[in-house]
Design a protein around this motif. Structure first.
Motif: not given
Length: 178
Positions: A98-104
Motif C-alpha cells: 500500500f502507498d506510503g512509508d508505514h514499514a514500522e
C-alpha cells in the motif's frame, strides 16, 4: 432572480457534498495501512488461506495483493500465480502493499501475526533473501521439521511513489517424504 438563487444553492450543495465525499475517501485511504496490515497478520500466516479468501479479506482493504498457493493444505485447487512471478523454491506467497512509508506499523503487524499462529522457531535465512536499504523485518521461521517461511517487510518504489510491502513465502519442503 429566484432561479439564480436556486442555481447557486444547488451548486453550493453539490460542492459541499463533493467536499464531504472527498474527505471520506481521504479518510478511507488513510486507514488502508492499519486495515491492510491487520488483515495480513490475521490471514496470511494461516495454512488454510486461499486465493478466494485473499480477494475477500486482503484486496477488500484497498491494498495491492499478490497471492498464490501451489500446494494448498486443504481440498481447494492450487491457485494460479497472477501477480509477480512465483519466487523460485516457494509454493505459497501472501503479500500486501500500500502507498506510503508505514514499514514500522507493518513489521509490528507481521510479528503479531507470527505470534497469533504460534510460529516462533527461528530458521536460517536462505541466501536468496537479502535485505534492501528499506528492510525493517526479514526473518525465516520454522513451520514444521520440513518447511520454513520467510517474512519480509519494508518499503520500495510503487505505482504512486513509496509503498510499504509485507510478504510471507512458504518454501518448498526441505526434503521429500520417505
Amino acid at each position: 432572480m429566484r432561479g439564480l438563487i436556486w442555481t447557486v444553492v444547488h451548486l453550493v450543495a453539490i460542492a459541499t457534498f463533493a467536499s464531504l465525499a472527498a474527505g471520506r475517501i481521504a479518510k478511507a485511504d488513510d486507514a488502508i495501512p492499519d486495515v491492510a496490515s491487520a488483515a495480513f497478520a490475521s490471514h496470511c500466516f494461516s495454512p488454510f488461506m486461499t486465493a478466494a479468501r485473499a480477494d475477500e479479506v486482503l484486496a477488500s482493504t484497498g491494498a495491492r495483493v499478490d497471492f498464490y498457493d501451489l500446494d494448498p493444505l486443504s481440498d481447494v485447487a492450487p491457485s494460479q500465480v497472477t501477480g509477480r512471478a512465483a519466487t523460485l523454491g516457494t509454493d505459497r506467497r501472501c503479500e500486501v502493499a500500500f502507498d506510503g512509508d508505514h514499514a514500522e506499523l507493518a513489521a509490528s503487524a507481521a510479528v503479531a501475526g507470527l505470534e497469533m499462529e504460534g510460529i516462533r522457531t527461528e530458521a536460517p535465512l536462505p541466501d536468496r533473501y537479502q535485505p534492501v536499504d528499506s528492510t525493517v523485518l526479514l526473518a525465516a521461521r520454522q513451520l514444521n521439521p520440513r518447511r520454513i517461511a520467510v517474512v519480509h517487510v519494508g518499503t520500495r518504489p510503487g505505482p504512486n511513489g513509496v509503498e510499504t510491502f509485507l510478504f510471507v513465502e512458504r518454501l518448498m519442503p526441505l526434503e521429500p517424504l520417505e
